[in-house]
Motif scaffolding. Structure first.
Motif, PDB file in Angstrom:
ATOM      1  N   ILE A 136       0.870  -1.294   0.256  1.00 43.31           N
ATOM      2  CA  ILE A 136       0.460   0.074  -0.163  1.00 43.31           C
ATOM      3  C   ILE A 136       0.589   1.723   0.380  1.00 43.31           C
ATOM      4  O   ILE A 136       0.265   2.228  -0.372  1.00 43.31           O
ATOM      5  CB  ILE A 136      -0.774   0.373   0.761  1.00 43.31           C
ATOM      6  CG1 ILE A 136      -1.605  -1.076   1.654  1.00 43.31           C
ATOM      7  CG2 ILE A 136      -1.501   1.214   1.291  1.00 43.31           C
ATOM      8  CD1 ILE A 136      -2.217  -1.403   2.763  1.00 43.31           C
ATOM      9  N   VAL A 171      -5.583   6.591  -1.262  1.00 49.35           N
ATOM     10  CA  VAL A 171      -6.961   5.881  -1.382  1.00 49.35           C
ATOM     11  C   VAL A 171      -7.654   6.101  -2.730  1.00 49.35           C
ATOM     12  O   VAL A 171      -7.427   6.582  -3.227  1.00 49.35           O
ATOM     13  CB  VAL A 171      -8.132   6.843  -0.196  1.00 49.35           C
ATOM     14  CG1 VAL A 171      -9.895   5.963  -0.673  1.00 49.35           C
ATOM     15  CG2 VAL A 171      -7.726   5.752   0.940  1.00 49.35           C
ATOM     16  N   PHE A 217      -7.443   0.601  -2.217  1.00 49.45           N
ATOM     17  CA  PHE A 217      -6.118   1.682  -1.946  1.00 49.45           C
ATOM     18  C   PHE A 217      -5.829   1.369  -3.671  1.00 49.45           C
ATOM     19  O   PHE A 217      -5.746   0.188  -4.167  1.00 49.45           O
ATOM     20  CB  PHE A 217      -5.014   1.302  -0.954  1.00 49.45           C
ATOM     21  CG  PHE A 217      -5.755   1.477   0.361  1.00 49.45           C
ATOM     22  CD1 PHE A 217      -5.625   2.793   0.487  1.00 49.45           C
ATOM     23  CD2 PHE A 217      -5.770   0.412   1.408  1.00 49.45           C
ATOM     24  CE1 PHE A 217      -5.543   3.111   1.883  1.00 49.45           C
ATOM     25  CE2 PHE A 217      -5.774   0.456   2.115  1.00 49.45           C
ATOM     26  CZ  PHE A 217      -6.260   2.024   3.203  1.00 49.45           C
TER      27      PHE A 217
END
Length: 465
Positions: A136, A171, A217
């Motif tokens: 991420i 995001v 994400f």
């Protein structure tokens, strides 16, 4: 109350609701130091009427609708890792926990997207895609104890933000339940020009405008190569100028950390000469890019009269970066300690540093104040202050605590800085929010709150002054 409890059980099942005193006490607070202090003094917050744990968006929506229809205050609860007092229990409120909404829902390798339930802890989310070679790229210090929904709720930053951005940059889309139970789903596209970006409205709302259910994400492949380096500086203003030069030249090391003399000695006492400032970098990516960036950044540092530090200094930082003592352990030693992160443009950053350091040092019982820079941008950076005070008795700690917070906030505002970089507002900062947003900005925020939550039921007492 019995009728409401019965209806909640019908929605989430008997296993999805708790009336246990010990569990309710645990869910009545986050990790705000004042909550630790008040517990220590036997004056903790009220326990909520119950704690409910929906298992999916549909259950979450039904629980929120029930509360809305019956005017029951709701306290959203992710992992409870917040440090600004966003969660304070009250006897007539229902805590709504996302603790059962955990796990990876979908990994889309073609579009580099990963969707999680909002209650998933950050470390678990990262590990679930790391085994497939992805990341991420969001590494807050609290990664093992914070939820991905909580990241959005507080507009969090991670330690690799300089290259990969803050939470709003990673995001892609999300699903959230509004205060009346309606479900909002943001567009699942890389960008949209369909009016204002409503995602930004809910991100940073700290549980006052909705509860996150699912988060998608935009992920990235793990770096092929990593390289670290560090440098010593004799003067903090010169080191700030060096970081600015690195950023304005277009280099983007994922990690840039600059420690003032006090923090350099505390974190690197075995390798950093006393009185010197330590600046560390992490470079990662494709091998040729990493080598070029590391070389270019080193040249910038050398042009500011920096000297190269030992390599093991950075390695030690990575090994210990998330190790911090608990607030409770410090209270038991007679200390009230907190961290305050602010932001400013480059032209004001050193003034913010000097004025906050000076103002806080003048507060009675303060024994130490220090700072580091941990998130840099082409137009400015943040400063992360650590403050310790040693009042004569625990009963004096809360008063001193608010005094050093007030000194830091006022000095920041008077210097043209922003009062919160990534911890959020909660209860500790809310009285300064109007100075941050302006009267017009605050009226907009209050208007949005009144429109979505006319009864003020969702996380009452938080965020809004």
């Amino acid at each position: 109350m019995d009728k409401i409890i019965s209806q909640l059980k019908n929605i989430v099942g008997s296993g999805g609701i708790s009336l246990d005193d010990a569990e309710l006490k645990r869910f009545s607070r986050d990790t705000w130091v004042l909550s630790d202090l008040r517990d220590f003094l036997g004056a903790g917050p009220d326990s909520p009427m119950a704690m409910v744990s929906p298992a999916n968006t549909e259950q979450l929506s039904s629980v929120v609708s029930l509360c809305f229809e019956n005017a029951i205050p709701m306290i959203p609860y992710g992992a409870g890792s917040g440090v600004c007092g966003s969660i304070v229990g009250q006897h007539d409120a229902l805590v709504i926990s996302t603790g059962k909404m955990q796990g990876l829902i979908e990994l889309d390798e073609e579009n580099l997207l990963a969707t999680f339930w909002a209650g998933t802890l950050g470390g678990e989310a990262e590990r679930s895609i790391a085994k497939k070679g992805y990341t991420i790229g969001h590494w807050p210090q609290s990664i093992e104890i914070s939820s991905v929904g909580g990241w959005l709720a507080t507009r969090a930053s991670g330690q690799y933000s300089t290259a990969y951005g803050n939470i709003e940059d990673v995001v892609f889309s999300f699903e959230a339940v509004l205060p009346d139970g309606r479900v909002y789903k943001s567009a699942h596209t890389p960008r949209a020009a369909a009016g204002p970006d409503l995602r930004q409205l809910l991100m940073g709302s700290e549980g006052t405008l909705g509860i996150f259910a699912k988060v998608t994400f935009s992920i990235r492949k793990q770096a092929a190569e990593k390289q670290t380096q560090a440098f010593y500086f004799e003067k903090f203003p010169l080191a700030l100028q060096c970081v600015r030069e690195v950023m304005t030249r277009g280099y983007r090391p994922p990690v840039i950390r600059l420690y003032d003399a006090r923090e350099s000695h505390r974190h690197f006492k075995d390798s950093c000469p006393k009185g010197q400032m330590m600046l560390i970098f992490l470079h990662e990516g494709e091998p040729e890019v990493v080598r070029a960036e590391a070389s270019g950044v080193a040249a910038v540092c050398e042009s500011f009269a920096a000297s190269a530090a030992e390599q093991n200094a950075v390695e030690q930082w990575f090994e210990r970066r998330n190790e911090v003592p608990s607030f409770r352990s410090l209270i038991e030693q007679g200390l009230i300690v907190d961290t305050i992160e602010v932001g400013a443009v480059w032209s004001r950053l050193h003034e913010v540093y000097e004025r906050v350091m000076s103002a806080v040092a003048e507060v009675e019982s303060v024994i130490a104040v220090s700072a580091h820079l941990s998130h840099a941008y082409k137009s400015g950076a943040n400063l992360y202050f650590t403050i310790a005070a040693a009042p004569g008795t625990p009963e004096q700690m809360e008063s001193i605590y608010f005094k050093f917070w007030d000194a830091a906030m006022r000095a920041t505002l008077e210097s043209g800085g922003g009062i919160a970089h990534h911890h959020g507002i909660g209860r500790v900062r809310k009285k300064y929010l109007e100075q941050e947003l302006g009267a017009g900005g605050l009226s907009i925020l209050k208007g949005i709150k009144a429109s979505l939550d006319p009864g003020g039921l969702m996380n009452p007492g938080n965020l809004l002054p």
